[in-house]
Design a protein around this motif. Structure first.
Motif, short mmCIF file in Angstrom:
data_model
loop_
_atom_site.label_atom_id
_atom_site.label_comp_id
_atom_site.label_asym_id
_atom_site.label_seq_id
_atom_site.Cartn_x
_atom_site.Cartn_y
_atom_site.Cartn_z
N MET A 1 27.87 45.92 41.65
CA MET A 1 28.29 44.72 41.21
C MET A 1 29.44 44.44 40.85
O MET A 1 29.52 44.53 39.52
CB MET A 1 27.78 43.12 41.83
N THR A 25 33.92 42.00 43.66
CA THR A 25 33.40 43.68 44.28
C THR A 25 32.00 43.92 44.57
O THR A 25 31.59 43.44 43.31
CB THR A 25 34.17 45.01 43.90
N ARG A 27 28.58 44.15 47.42
CA ARG A 27 28.31 45.18 48.93
C ARG A 27 27.77 43.85 49.33
O ARG A 27 27.34 43.04 49.31
CB ARG A 27 27.03 45.85 48.81
N GLN A 32 31.79 47.02 51.29
CA GLN A 32 32.03 46.81 49.98
C GLN A 32 33.45 45.69 50.43
O GLN A 32 34.56 46.04 51.45
CB GLN A 32 33.02 47.66 49.33
N SER A 34 36.14 42.57 48.41
CA SER A 34 36.57 42.61 46.67
C SER A 34 37.25 40.87 47.36
O SER A 34 37.42 40.60 48.38
CB SER A 34 37.39 42.75 46.07
#
Length: 221
Positions: A1, A25, A27, A32, A34
């Motif tokens: 992260m 950003t 998981r 993934q 952002s």
């Protein structure tokens, strides 16, 4: 992260209405993500205390059912808790199995609590996320437009969050304010006159009881 707050300070920035939402950003259950991925769209970014808890489950069931209505407003949903990605996936599967509801928006894992702390959801010395039930409405420019906080024992009204997004969009589009309990299609409140002459010459009516309180007719710009 990865987290971007725009500052090298170890202290979390002050998050208030009108500030730029800190980018990150991380998981999620859908890969993934952002925060900057959502630029150009509205976003409800919300946290919950823990997976597999009854109040949070009730919220996620309703968020999922109303997700199409948020999408109609060009608004996405993004959830977060300190639970692991594996826990998130198991919980989403449980919600589908037990409630026949598909959670189709992403859930972020935040085991280090770094995102929660960056958004002021947790005090710097917090050891867990038991007090986290926060919601942020973020506009297409990445600016925080509304914030709400609820205790662990009280679930949020998802319908109210949907109404809030609608009201913010209406206010932006038509340069109006919305009165208490406003719903889409209701008259909005127009700006008060900016001159003494306009106030003196005001003629009271049902739509404008006094010079400072004036409803704008539906459809008027």
């Amino acid at each position: 992260m990865e987290l971007t707050t725009g500052s090298q300070s170890s202290e979390a920035p002050m998050i208030t209405i009108g500030t730029l939402a800190p980018d990150f950003t991380a998981r999620t259950t859908l890969g993934q993500r952002s925060l900057s991925d959502y630029r150009g769209r509205w976003l409800v970014f919300f946290s919950h205390p823990a997976d597999f808890t009854p109040v949070c489950t009730s919220e996620f069931v309703t968020f999922s059912k109303l997700f199409p209505a948020f999408q109609e407003l060009n608004c996405d949903l993004l959830a977060l808790s300190v639970d692991s990605l594996s826990s998130h996936i198991a919980w989403v599967l449980s919600i589908k199995e037990r409630f026949d509801v598909s959670v189709t928006f992403p859930l972020i894992e935040d085991p280090s609590m770094s995102i929660a702390r960056a958004y002021g959801m947790l005090p710097p010395d917090a050891l867990d996320s038991s007090t986290v039930r926060a919601s942020f409405v973020i506009d297409p420019d990445g600016v925080i437009r509304a914030i709400s906080w609820y205790p662990m024992s009280v679930g949020r009204s998802v319908a109210e969050i949907l109404r809030l997004v609608t009201a913010l969009q209406t206010s932006d589009a038509d340069a109006v304010s919305t009165p208490e309990g406003w719903q889409s299609g209701d008259p909005a409140i127009d700006a008060a006159p900016l001159s003494l002459e306009d106030a003196i010459n005001h003629q009271p009516s049902a739509a404008a009881p006094d010079w400072y309180f004036r409803f704008r007719d539906k459809g008027a710009k």
